[in-house]
Design a protein around this motif. Structure first.
Motif, short mmCIF file in Angstrom:
data_model
loop_
_atom_site.label_atom_id
_atom_site.label_comp_id
_atom_site.label_asym_id
_atom_site.label_seq_id
_atom_site.Cartn_x
_atom_site.Cartn_y
_atom_site.Cartn_z
N VAL A 1 27.64 75.37 62.65
CA VAL A 1 28.48 74.68 63.63
C VAL A 1 28.98 75.70 64.65
CG1 VAL A 1 30.68 73.49 63.95
CG2 VAL A 1 29.19 72.87 62.04
N TYR B 1 31.36 75.93 68.50
CA TYR B 1 32.26 75.28 69.45
C TYR B 1 32.10 75.93 70.80
CZ TYR B 1 34.72 73.12 65.54
OH TYR B 1 35.03 72.38 64.45
N SER C 1 32.50 78.65 64.04
CA SER C 1 33.64 77.88 63.56
C SER C 1 34.81 78.78 63.20
CB SER C 1 33.21 77.03 62.36
OG SER C 1 34.25 76.20 61.94
N LEU D 1 39.40 73.11 60.60
CA LEU D 1 38.35 72.60 61.48
C LEU D 1 37.28 71.85 60.67
CD1 LEU D 1 37.81 75.43 64.11
CD2 LEU D 1 38.94 73.24 64.40
N THR D 2 36.95 72.35 59.49
CA THR D 2 35.99 71.66 58.63
C THR D 2 36.51 70.27 58.27
OG1 THR D 2 35.23 73.75 57.69
CG2 THR D 2 34.75 71.76 56.43
N ARG E 1 36.37 67.99 61.30
CA ARG E 1 35.00 67.54 61.60
C ARG E 1 34.63 66.37 60.69
NH1 ARG E 1 33.87 73.09 61.83
NH2 ARG E 1 32.86 73.03 59.80
N PHE F 1 32.20 69.72 68.90
CA PHE F 1 31.42 70.84 68.36
C PHE F 1 29.94 70.54 68.49
CE2 PHE F 1 32.03 67.92 64.87
CZ PHE F 1 30.82 67.94 64.18
#
Length: 78
Positions: free
Chosen positions: A56, A58, A20, A34-35, A38, A46
């Protein structure tokens, strides 16, 4: 006496998936972005390393596809 020479082939491999943090750097974003995405169901696709709550990752191909989807042709398209 003839000398045998060998030619080595060098192949640069791009990882198929990245962490991540690496994905955020690739996209020019903060990891927390990104967190957040998500959690909101937004952003690039992801995968998880196993069950829910695990690490996680990608796929680079998903990051590239997401970037392509974000491209606009003009300011009027925004």
């Amino acid at each position: 006496m003839a000398m045998k020479t060998s030619t080595a082939t060098v192949v640069a491999l791009t990882p198929a998936r990245v962490s991540s943090d690496a994905a955020a750097r690739y996209l020019g974003l903060e990891p927390q972005t990104l967190t957040n995405w998500r959690n909101l169901g937004k952003g690039p696709r992801f995968t998880r390393d196993g069950k829910p709550g695990s690490r996680v990752f990608y796929r680079v191909s998903d990051l590239d596809a997401w970037l392509d989807e974000q491209a606009v042709r003009s300011n009027s398209a925004v």
